[in-house]
Write an enzyme that holds these catalytic residues in place. Structure first.
Site, PDB file in Angstrom:
ATOM      1  N   GLU A   5       0.797  -1.230   0.000  1.00  0.00           N
ATOM      2  CA  GLU A   5       0.000   0.000   0.000  1.00  0.00           C
ATOM      3  C   GLU A   5       0.831   1.282   0.000  1.00  0.00           C
ATOM      4  O   GLU A   5       0.281   2.365  -0.191  1.00  0.00           O
ATOM      5  CB  GLU A   5      -0.955   0.006   1.187  1.00  0.00           C
ATOM      6  CG  GLU A   5      -0.318   0.224   2.521  1.00  0.00           C
ATOM      7  CD  GLU A   5      -1.194   1.084   3.427  1.00  0.00           C
ATOM      8  OE1 GLU A   5      -2.337   1.360   3.071  1.00  0.00           O
ATOM      9  OE2 GLU A   5      -0.698   1.495   4.479  1.00  0.00           O
ATOM     10  N   HIS A  30      -4.054   3.313   2.797  1.00  0.00           N
ATOM     11  CA  HIS A  30      -3.695   4.131   1.633  1.00  0.00           C
ATOM     12  C   HIS A  30      -4.161   3.514   0.315  1.00  0.00           C
ATOM     13  O   HIS A  30      -3.743   3.962  -0.752  1.00  0.00           O
ATOM     14  CB  HIS A  30      -2.179   4.347   1.582  1.00  0.00           C
ATOM     15  CG  HIS A  30      -1.642   5.148   2.727  1.00  0.00           C
ATOM     16  ND1 HIS A  30      -2.204   6.338   3.136  1.00  0.00           N
ATOM     17  CD2 HIS A  30      -0.597   4.928   3.572  1.00  0.00           C
ATOM     18  CE1 HIS A  30      -1.529   6.815   4.171  1.00  0.00           C
ATOM     19  NE2 HIS A  30      -0.557   5.977   4.460  1.00  0.00           N
ATOM     20  N   HIS A  75       5.552  -0.362  10.097  1.00  0.00           N
ATOM     21  CA  HIS A  75       6.851  -0.346   9.406  1.00  0.00           C
ATOM     22  C   HIS A  75       8.030  -0.723  10.302  1.00  0.00           C
ATOM     23  O   HIS A  75       9.182  -0.572   9.896  1.00  0.00           O
ATOM     24  CB  HIS A  75       7.134   1.029   8.772  1.00  0.00           C
ATOM     25  CG  HIS A  75       6.206   1.394   7.666  1.00  0.00           C
ATOM     26  ND1 HIS A  75       6.510   2.377   6.737  1.00  0.00           N
ATOM     27  CD2 HIS A  75       4.977   0.939   7.325  1.00  0.00           C
ATOM     28  CE1 HIS A  75       5.514   2.503   5.885  1.00  0.00           C
ATOM     29  NE2 HIS A  75       4.563   1.631   6.230  1.00  0.00           N
TER      30      HIS A  75
END
Length: 262
Positions: free
Chosen positions: A40, A69, A181
């Site tokens: 994404e 996203h 992340h």
């Protein structure tokens, strides 16, 4: 044994490059039958477009999951709606949203793997349907009868992801968190046998703050100004996991973190 390689959020050009540069070595090392990646952030760090998706498929990825996203590139909408699409979006968006939240992938030997994408609500969006009830519903359908079931929980709060792991323990093969992340070091088999990790991490710039140039993020914390988020460059970081499943018992037997800098 049946191995599945699941890569964390791919961030921009550097993320795509580190995947393409290392995927052959990963295939040789782990012999994955199926490769999944969260894409994404693959196009410029925000969203994914058809060209970027095709680049990832050409590199060897079979299925792309997503998150908050997914709507950033409007040109992706026709791809999401295509019957043969290999890109899924979180299933707990409101009914009528483009695309689908799960798909069934079949191996050459006939094994069926359901890949499901769901998004958390804590710190993300309260407009989403309940992710727990959405999972109940999807598992009552075709996905619930697959040989293996892999779930991408795209969520901010670690508590929400861990709770989802326990909620689905014994009902799915693996629950893998994405979105933050940062790869977590809590991979394990839950009490009822589901492989779990709170976050896969990312495939993106190594010297960065979640993929963004560090100086930009530091200045934003110092000033509070809404600065432009430019992606960092340089070496790439690749994070993910290898999930090993027993083909006869139809369950996960191990989950191993993968992390390299290239």
């Amino acid at each position: 044994m049946f191995n599945i390689l699941f890569l964390g959020d791919i961030v921009g050009r550097t993320g795509r490059r580190v995947v393409a540069d290392n995927i052959s070595a990963l295939k040789e090392a782990y012999q994955p039958a199926l490769i999944i990646a969260n894409g994404e952030n693959a196009a410029g760090g925000l969203g994914i477009d058809p060209g970027t998706a095709n680049e990832l498929f050409a590199a060897g990825i079979h299925i792309i999951t997503s998150g908050n996203h997914i709507w950033s590139k409007k040109e992706l909408i026709p791809v999401l709606n295509a019957p043969e699409t290999r890109i899924i979006r979180p299933l707990n968006y409101a009914p009528g949203a483009p695309g689908k939240g799960s798909l069934i992938w079949q191996s050459p030997s006939g094994l069926r793997v359901a890949v499901i994408n769901v998004m958390g609500r804590v710190f993300l969006s309260e407009l989403l349907d309940c992710p727990f009830r959405a999972m109940d519903a999807v598992l009552q359908g075709e996905a619930g009868s697959a040989d293996f079931i892999i779930v991408d929980v795209h969520a901010e709060a670690t508590s929400e992801k861990i709770a989802m792991g326990y909620y689905l323990d014994g009902r799915v093969s693996a629950v893998c968190g994405t979105h933050t992340h940062v790869q977590t070091a809590d991979e394990r088999l839950l009490p009822q046998g589901t492989a779990y990790i709170t976050d896969l991490g990312m495939c993106g710039p190594y010297d960065s703050v979640l993929g963004i140039k560090p100086e930009i993020i530091v200045e934003r914390f110092l000033t509070g100004l809404p600065l432009r988020f430019d992606l960092a460059k340089g070496q790439g970081l690749l994070n993910g996991v290898v999930i090993t499943c027993d083909e006869e018992k139809k369950k996960a037997v191990s989950i191993k973190r993968v992390s390299l800098v290239s």
